[in-house]
Design a protein around this motif. Structure first.
Motif, PDB file in Angstrom:
ATOM      1  N   HIS A 145       0.840  -1.163  -0.152  1.00 36.20           N
ATOM      2  CA  HIS A 145      -0.014  -0.011  -0.112  1.00 36.20           C
ATOM      3  C   HIS A 145       0.817   1.432   0.019  1.00 36.20           C
ATOM      4  O   HIS A 145       2.103   1.303   0.352  1.00 36.20           O
ATOM      5  CB  HIS A 145      -0.852   0.039   1.203  1.00 36.20           C
ATOM      6  CG  HIS A 145      -1.971  -0.995   1.244  1.00 36.20           C
ATOM      7  ND1 HIS A 145      -1.593  -2.486   1.911  1.00 36.20           N
ATOM      8  CD2 HIS A 145      -3.170  -1.019   0.982  1.00 36.20           C
ATOM      9  CE1 HIS A 145      -2.589  -2.961   1.751  1.00 36.20           C
ATOM     10  NE2 HIS A 145      -3.522  -2.254   1.284  1.00 36.20           N
ATOM     11  N   LEU A 146       0.159   2.100  -0.350  1.00 35.08           N
ATOM     12  CA  LEU A 146       0.887   3.567  -0.381  1.00 35.08           C
ATOM     13  C   LEU A 146      -0.084   4.729   0.022  1.00 35.08           C
ATOM     14  O   LEU A 146      -1.189   4.605  -0.178  1.00 35.08           O
ATOM     15  CB  LEU A 146       1.309   4.091  -1.914  1.00 35.08           C
ATOM     16  CG  LEU A 146       2.169   5.549  -2.236  1.00 35.08           C
ATOM     17  CD1 LEU A 146       3.414   5.403  -1.565  1.00 35.08           C
ATOM     18  CD2 LEU A 146       1.776   6.018  -3.571  1.00 35.08           C
ATOM     19  N   ALA A 147       0.450   5.244   1.057  1.00 38.71           N
ATOM     20  CA  ALA A 147      -0.088   6.506   1.824  1.00 38.71           C
ATOM     21  C   ALA A 147       0.272   7.743   1.161  1.00 38.71           C
ATOM     22  O   ALA A 147       1.630   8.132   1.379  1.00 38.71           O
ATOM     23  CB  ALA A 147      -0.053   6.472   3.186  1.00 38.71           C
ATOM     24  N   ILE A 148      -0.381   8.565   0.757  1.00 40.90           N
ATOM     25  CA  ILE A 148      -0.255   9.747   0.346  1.00 40.90           C
ATOM     26  C   ILE A 148      -0.801  11.019   1.079  1.00 40.90           C
ATOM     27  O   ILE A 148      -1.892  11.117   1.072  1.00 40.90           O
ATOM     28  CB  ILE A 148      -0.708  10.238  -1.334  1.00 40.90           C
ATOM     29  CG1 ILE A 148       0.043   9.122  -2.304  1.00 40.90           C
ATOM     30  CG2 ILE A 148      -0.154  11.520  -1.897  1.00 40.90           C
ATOM     31  CD1 ILE A 148      -0.550   9.376  -3.610  1.00 40.90           C
ATOM     32  N   GLY A 149      -0.023  11.470   1.968  1.00 40.30           N
ATOM     33  CA  GLY A 149      -0.535  12.453   2.925  1.00 40.30           C
ATOM     34  C   GLY A 149      -0.371  13.645   2.500  1.00 40.30           C
ATOM     35  O   GLY A 149       0.554  14.110   1.789  1.00 40.30           O
ATOM     36  N   ILE A 150      -1.618  14.472   2.711  1.00 38.68           N
ATOM     37  CA  ILE A 150      -1.465  15.905   1.975  1.00 38.68           C
ATOM     38  C   ILE A 150      -1.878  16.851   3.399  1.00 38.68           C
ATOM     39  O   ILE A 150      -2.933  16.542   3.900  1.00 38.68           O
ATOM     40  CB  ILE A 150      -2.425  15.895   0.889  1.00 38.68           C
ATOM     41  CG1 ILE A 150      -1.816  15.021  -0.070  1.00 38.68           C
ATOM     42  CG2 ILE A 150      -2.889  17.627   0.437  1.00 38.68           C
ATOM     43  CD1 ILE A 150      -3.048  15.131  -1.476  1.00 38.68           C
ATOM     44  N   GLY A 151      -1.212  17.965   3.485  1.00 44.39           N
ATOM     45  CA  GLY A 151      -1.553  18.852   4.425  1.00 44.39           C
ATOM     46  C   GLY A 151      -1.718  20.252   3.723  1.00 44.39           C
ATOM     47  O   GLY A 151      -0.979  20.579   2.980  1.00 44.39           O
ATOM     48  N   VAL A 152      -2.608  21.006   4.045  1.00 44.23           N
ATOM     49  CA  VAL A 152      -3.185  22.311   3.327  1.00 44.23           C
ATOM     50  C   VAL A 152      -3.381  23.210   4.369  1.00 44.23           C
ATOM     51  O   VAL A 152      -4.163  23.123   5.317  1.00 44.23           O
ATOM     52  CB  VAL A 152      -4.235  21.956   2.412  1.00 44.23           C
ATOM     53  CG1 VAL A 152      -4.282  23.613   1.656  1.00 44.23           C
ATOM     54  CG2 VAL A 152      -3.932  20.838   1.418  1.00 44.23           C
ATOM     55  N   ASN A 153      -2.601  24.474   4.296  1.00 45.52           N
ATOM     56  CA  ASN A 153      -2.983  25.584   5.189  1.00 45.52           C
ATOM     57  C   ASN A 153      -4.208  26.264   4.647  1.00 45.52           C
ATOM     58  O   ASN A 153      -4.233  27.515   3.811  1.00 45.52           O
ATOM     59  CB  ASN A 153      -2.050  26.466   5.312  1.00 45.52           C
ATOM     60  CG  ASN A 153      -0.767  26.009   5.938  1.00 45.52           C
ATOM     61  OD1 ASN A 153      -0.982  24.964   6.564  1.00 45.52           O
ATOM     62  ND2 ASN A 153       0.670  26.325   5.579  1.00 45.52           N
ATOM     63  N   LEU A 154      -5.489  25.874   4.909  1.00 47.54           N
ATOM     64  CA  LEU A 154      -6.636  26.465   4.385  1.00 47.54           C
ATOM     65  C   LEU A 154      -6.829  27.761   4.972  1.00 47.54           C
ATOM     66  O   LEU A 154      -7.384  28.886   4.373  1.00 47.54           O
ATOM     67  CB  LEU A 154      -8.077  25.612   4.562  1.00 47.54           C
ATOM     68  CG  LEU A 154      -8.019  24.363   3.673  1.00 47.54           C
ATOM     69  CD1 LEU A 154      -9.211  23.420   4.117  1.00 47.54           C
ATOM     70  CD2 LEU A 154      -8.017  24.624   2.313  1.00 47.54           C
TER      71      LEU A 154
END
Length: 262
Positions: A143-152
């Motif tokens: 499995h591959l985890a693509i973590g994404i964080g955004v300063n909304l």
């Protein structure tokens, strides 16, 4: 284990133009969406987005903490890739393009947006989003985890980033646009599905071309810091393997992993 309930997935999917074949899980709170992905990966039948309305222990590249003020975006996409690891890793470019498109969708504009190698999105010269790829399942990474964080809505303070790093910015402060985490998740998931289909069908070439057309500081002098060296040169391109290519006094150098500073 993450707290919260999966929110009305089946009845909401059609209205939200959710991409077919992708699961959608929204949690009220979790320690880290990447950690939750690790816990859930073995139970998933297909790719799934895990989004947390509140994340208490997020992290970025090289184990660095990821500051996540209330209202900002934290999500992880779990995939079951079939390619060899070097190809799987190119999905950081797929995710970058998806983020670019999601920002364009919620703001209605692309000016001020740029992609910073290897995995950041810039807005008006500051960092507004980051990506973290993690393989799960041991050697071969089932499995591959693509973590994404955004300063909304809020950017971390300067004291929360390493010296020399780009200033953090938020979507709200730079554009005046306020969107919720779920409102951002929908165009992001749709954009990712489109770029992922292109990547699987045609390979890295069209993804690379699209990424380079949005690249920050292409043709300019930048500095790449690896674990053992600091290399300064002209940002010439990203090669077919995803390496950063710099033209330096010592010749052309391809760099597979580094932190980039302007």
């Amino acid at each position: 284990m993450g707290q919260g309930l999966r929110l009305r997935e089946e009845e909401r999917r059609g209205a939200l133009n959710w991409p077919a074949g992708y699961g959608r899980r929204v949690l009220a709170e979790v320690d880290s969406t990447n950690l939750e992905a690790q816990r859930l990966a073995g139970t998933l039948a297909g790719p799934e987005w895990i989004c947390a309305l509140r994340q208490t222990a997020g992290r970025g590249r090289r184990g660095r903490p990821w500051a996540n003020p209330e209202g900002n975006f934290s999500a992880t996409l779990v995939l079951m890739p079939r390619e060899e690891p070097r190809v799987v890793a190119l999905r950081s470019f797929v995710a970058s393009l998806a983020l670019f498109d999601a920002f364009a969708a919620v703001t209605g504009r692309v000016d001020g947006l740029a992609l910073k190698w290897p995995n950041d999105v810039l807005l008006n010269g500051g960092k507004v989003a980051g990506i973290l790829l993690e393989g799960m399942g041991g050697r071969g990474a089932a499995h591959l985890a693509i973590g994404i964080g955004v300063n909304l809505v809020e950017a971390p303070g300067a004291q929360q980033v390493e010296p020399g790093a780009l200033r953090p910015v938020s979507l709200l402060s730079e554009t005046g646009v306020r969107v919720s985490q779920e409102e951002f998740l929908n165009p992001l998931a749709s954009a990712f599905a489109a770029h992922e289909a292109r990547f699987v069908t045609y390979g890295f070439a069209p993804i690379r071309e699209a990424w380079l057309s949005r690249a920050a500081r292409l043709g300019e002098i930048i500095t790449a810091r690896t674990g053992t060296a600091e290399i300064t040169g002209t940002f010439e391109t990203v090669d077919e393997a995803g390496n950063l290519v710099l033209k330096t006094a010592a010749g052309r150098q391809a760099i597979p992993a580094a932190d980039v500073f302007f």
